[in-house]
Design an enzyme around this catalytic site. Structure first.
Site, PDB file in Angstrom:
ATOM      1  N   TRP A   1      -4.284   0.775  14.155  1.00  0.00           N
ATOM      2  CA  TRP A   1      -4.378  -0.681  13.446  1.00  0.00           C
ATOM      3  C   TRP A   1      -3.669  -1.647  13.624  1.00  0.00           C
ATOM      4  O   TRP A   1      -3.633  -2.644  13.168  1.00  0.00           O
ATOM      5  CB  TRP A   1      -4.477   0.031  11.885  1.00  0.00           C
ATOM      6  N   ASP A   2      -2.328  -1.247  14.546  1.00  0.00           N
ATOM      7  CA  ASP A   2      -1.490  -2.294  14.930  1.00  0.00           C
ATOM      8  C   ASP A   2      -2.132  -3.346  15.600  1.00  0.00           C
ATOM      9  O   ASP A   2      -1.603  -4.354  15.301  1.00  0.00           O
ATOM     10  CB  ASP A   2      -0.621  -1.310  15.872  1.00  0.00           C
TER      11      ASP A   2
ATOM     12  N   GLU B   1       2.759   6.995   5.546  1.00  0.00           N
ATOM     13  CA  GLU B   1       2.291   8.466   5.919  1.00  0.00           C
ATOM     14  C   GLU B   1       2.835   9.653   5.441  1.00  0.00           C
ATOM     15  O   GLU B   1       3.033  10.755   6.079  1.00  0.00           O
ATOM     16  CB  GLU B   1       2.325   8.204   7.558  1.00  0.00           C
TER      17      GLU B   1
ATOM     18  N   LYS C   1       7.358   5.516   3.608  1.00  0.00           N
ATOM     19  CA  LYS C   1       7.937   5.339   4.899  1.00  0.00           C
ATOM     20  C   LYS C   1       7.758   3.797   5.420  1.00  0.00           C
ATOM     21  O   LYS C   1       8.726   3.448   6.132  1.00  0.00           O
ATOM     22  CB  LYS C   1       6.305   5.838   5.953  1.00  0.00           C
ATOM     23  N   GLN C   2       6.873   2.958   5.037  1.00  0.00           N
ATOM     24  CA  GLN C   2       6.988   1.693   5.651  1.00  0.00           C
ATOM     25  C   GLN C   2       6.010   0.776   4.505  1.00  0.00           C
ATOM     26  O   GLN C   2       5.602   1.212   3.355  1.00  0.00           O
ATOM     27  CB  GLN C   2       6.101   1.404   6.787  1.00  0.00           C
TER      28      GLN C   2
END
Length: 768
Positions: free
Chosen positions: A346-347, A489, A602-603
């Site tokens: 998806w980046d 994640e 995580k992000q």
């Protein structure tokens, strides 16, 4: 801003090292990557060293070894040179090295290395130069100049094609023909084991002594998966030998193939081999200047040039890894290393696509054509899961593949057993992300041709998937999405993940709006798609299910729950993990099952949702969610810093925004010499550009409109950049007091909720 590589105060386009550093070869190999979107070569040194990783890839040439995941195969090495001086092998591990310099010119992709080397009583000067041509996608050229400084010597050079390369031990290639043509051209033919992609690699060498070309036939050396040409020349003191290597790489998947890989490779080499190094470099540099840099302006005036170098590095790597042909995608590491096996995530749509659609829209379209071709595999993946429409793979290789993610990962620190990787089955938000990227591209370009031929179909097939994926909850009288992984994640079995639910809801609504609009305004396209998808039935489903899908809303404290359970989990202080700058330190204290039950992220997750759909939320919601989730985020992903930087700038947290910008720049360029050794972080590099242009430059797509609302860091004097909006090129200059904008066509944009109309070539200045 601290870099782990040398820079120059007077050169914004140079990165390098000023002393030999054999310990960190892999880091520099990634940073000094050379590529042209077809061929990619890590910056390994010509002579071999113990800890090196010599990687060369051709975009899209995936292969699968037995039951392992598919990956870009590491091609035979063409960079190598073995140089002996009076029988003594050139190695920076031996002798005395002085006046050392090795650098990558980000403006044209050339690597230049020079040094003096003394071994026993012999002293010589070496200069190496090389580039991957942007003018000819199949061409690699290198040049070495050798001058004995204190006495006569015998110089021996061995150069050729070394097929004894692997992908961390996996050999993808079957040995085929190795031979010499016309007593000058060295060629190796080979093919991948499973995908049966054929390759031909051909080299031609020229030698000059004090500018006079030597007529030397090589002594051929053939070993298993190797073919080398050996040359021997006597030099007197201060006499210069110039050795030039021309190499071409062709594959059977090339769209420009005329005859076959062997003949095409040889024919091209015979043509370019007549030209000198400097002329071929000029041709390549011209493409960089006129076709690329002319359309990708970013100029930063600051108290030092580190921000400018960082954004130059980011743009260079994105462009060197961008496939210039449809049917291929950019891997999470591009072609800069073997990390993630060349797979795309998806980046691309969420992080990289904006750079291309605002600078070179044709490249952005190529990336989306890849997703259109990928409908074949995405439909199959949906069908295999019992769903309808198209479910895009979490890890994408060939467009027709249903899923390329590996099934097993590292060992659990508690049980010692390998951990199953669930991303391929449950990290489903990628399907919404692809549709989101298509929509952003259509808004930015107004490319109606692509919309009717491919874009609408992608969005509708994604919407159809979500309509089949959501499940009905009888007790709560609503549709839900259970058992997924969102951007965070650490949470592997989340129910009603806010990011996933919101993206699915948006996708279904977008699909319904497209069907309604086509039925009213474009019956021809409507009927074409209706035959494929049955739009009448899909429309009813999308309207009903989007209205009944649960979308987590802000609670009484204005905080959006990340998922059904996140806010009930135990809170811990994660400051020590943030300070170490080592992503996996938290796994020294917790395993994934434990992190699954902690308020640790995580992000950027909810914060990324707020950034992508910022106009749908109040300032209070943005502030409250920043305050809640930012302290709980470990940034255990290169995708995280840029999102936080842009959102912080929007919220007026200008110092925090700049701190996060510096973190983004240091993902690859920073002092951590263990980062990037398996390849660069392409989405993180795109994030550097996004922070500069979308964050500090204020460029955003506001519903269907362009919005420009800049605010530059206090240490910057000005920011100048260009973008393309719906075929018009805009040049924008931002200072602390005002910003000015000029365009080559009529443009409408929003600033501070006011609409401005700009006429062609008119310069408009707005006070800040």
């Amino acid at each position: 801003m601290l870099f782990g590589i040398d820079t120059r105060n007077d050169d914004d386009w140079w990165i390098g090292v000023k002393a030999p550093d054999i310990r960190h070869l892999s880091k520099y190999e990634s940073l000094m990557f050379q590529g042209n979107g077809y061929l990619g070569i890590r910056g390994a040194l010509e002579e071999r060293y113990l800890n090196e990783k010599r990687d060369m890839f051709v975009m899209g040439s995936f292969d699968k070894f037995q039951d392992e995941a598919t990956e870009l195969p590491n091609l035979p090495d063409i960079v190598n040179m073995e140089i002996q001086v009076d029988g003594k092998l050139l190695s920076l591990n031996h002798g005395i090295v002085t006046n050392y310099s090795r650098g990558l010119n980000l403006k044209n992709g050339e690597i230049v290395r020079s040094f003096d080397w003394q071994i026993e009583d012999i002293k010589l000067h070496f200069k190496f130069r090389r580039f991957v041509s942007m003018a000819d996608c199949h061409l690699f050229v290198s040049k070495v100049e050798v001058t004995p400084l204190n006495r006569n010597i015998r110089l021996q050079i061995k150069s050729g094609i070394d097929g004894q390369q692997t992908n961390f031990g996996t050999q993808h290639f079957v040995e085929s023909t190795k031979r010499l043509f016309n007593a000058r051209f060295v060629q190796m033919q080979t093919h991948t084991q499973q995908s049966q992609v054929k390759f031909a690699l051909t080299e031609y060498h020229r030698l000059f002594l004090d500018e006079e070309e030597l007529s030397l036939n090589p002594h051929l050396e053939i070993n298993r998966r190797q073919i080398f040409a050996n040359y021997s020349v006597d030099l007197v003191k201060n006499q210069e030998l110039v050795f030039i290597k021309y190499a071409t790489v062709f594959s059977s998947t090339d769209k420009d193939l005329q005859k076959n890989v062997s003949e095409d490779s040889l024919i091209e080499l015979k043509q370019v081999g007549r030209m000198d190094y400097q002329e071929l470099l000029r041709q390549s540099s011209q493409v960089w200047d006129e076709t690329i840099w002319n359309d990708c302006l970013v100029e930063i005036s600051a108290h030092n040039n580190k921000p400018q170098i960082a954004v130059n590095f980011a743009r260079y790597q994105l462009l060197a890894n961008m496939p210039h042909d449809f049917g291929m995608n950019i891997g999470a590491k591009g072609m800069t290393g073997e990390g993630y096996k060349g797979h795309a995530f998806w980046d691309t749509e969420i992080f990289m696509l904006p750079f291309f659609m605002f600078n070179i829209p044709q490249f952005a379209q190529n990336l989306l054509i890849y997703r259109y071709l990928g409908l074949i595999g995405a439909k199959r993946k949906a069908h295999q899961g019992g769903y309808q429409g198209a479910q895009y793979p979490w890890e994408a290789a060939m467009p027709t593949d249903a899923e390329s993610a590996p099934l097993w990962g590292n060992a659990d620190i508690i049980t010692g057993e390998p951990m199953k990787i669930l991303s391929g089955s449950t990290e489903q938000h990628v399907t919404g992300d692809v549709a989101f990227g298509v929509t952003q591209y259509l808004k930015a370009t107004n490319d109606q041709t692509f919309a009717k031929r491919m874009g609408y179909e992608i969005i509708l097939q994604c919407a159809k998937f979500w309509a089949s994926r959501i499940t009905w909850n009888n007790e709560k009288n609503r549709y839900e999405i259970t058992d997924v992984i969102g951007p965070d994640e650490y949470k592997e079995h989340a129910s009603n993940d806010a990011f996933t639910n919101y993206m699915a809801h948006w996708c279904m609504k977008q699909g319904a709006e497209i069907i309604s609009d086509l039925r009213q305004n474009d019956l021809r396209t409507y009927e074409k798609l209706n035959k494929k998808i049955n739009l009448e039935k899909l429309f009813r489903s999308l309207i009903l299910k989007s209205a009944m899908l649960y979308v987590p809303a802000p609670n009484a404290d204005s905080v959006i729950p990340q998922d059904d359970d996140y806010l009930s989990y135990k809170k811990i202080n994660i400051d020590k993990y943030k300070k170490t700058n080592k992503n996996f330190d938290i796994f020294k204290d917790f395993d994934l099952k434990q992190l699954d039950k902690l308020q640790v992220t995580k992000q950027a997750d909810v914060l990324l949702l707020l950034l992508l759909f910022e106009d749908d939320f109040s300032k209070e919601v943005l502030d409250k969610n920043w305050d809640y989730y930012e302290p709980k985020t470990t940034h255990d992903s290169s995708l995280s810093f840029s999102s936080h930087a842009i959102l912080a700038n929007d919220l007026g947290l200008y110092n925090r925004a700049f701190d996060y910008f510096e973190n983004s720049c240091q993902i690859d360029l920073g002092k951590n010499m263990d980062s990037s050794i398996m390849g660069l972080h392409m989405a993180g590099l795109a994030g550097v550009w996004k922070v500069v242009v979308e964050g500090f430059g204020g460029v955003r797509i506001d519903h269907d409109n362009l919005r420009i609302q800049p605010h530059i860091p206090k240490t910057w004097n000005y920011l100048r950049y260009s973008i393309i909006w719906q075929t018009k090129k805009l040049n924008i200059l931002v200072t602390h007091r005002h910003f000015s904008i000029v365009a080559d066509g009529r443009v409408k944009f929003i600033h501070q909720k006011r609409i401005y109309q700009l006429e062609p070539d008119e310069r408009l200045t707005i006070e800040l």
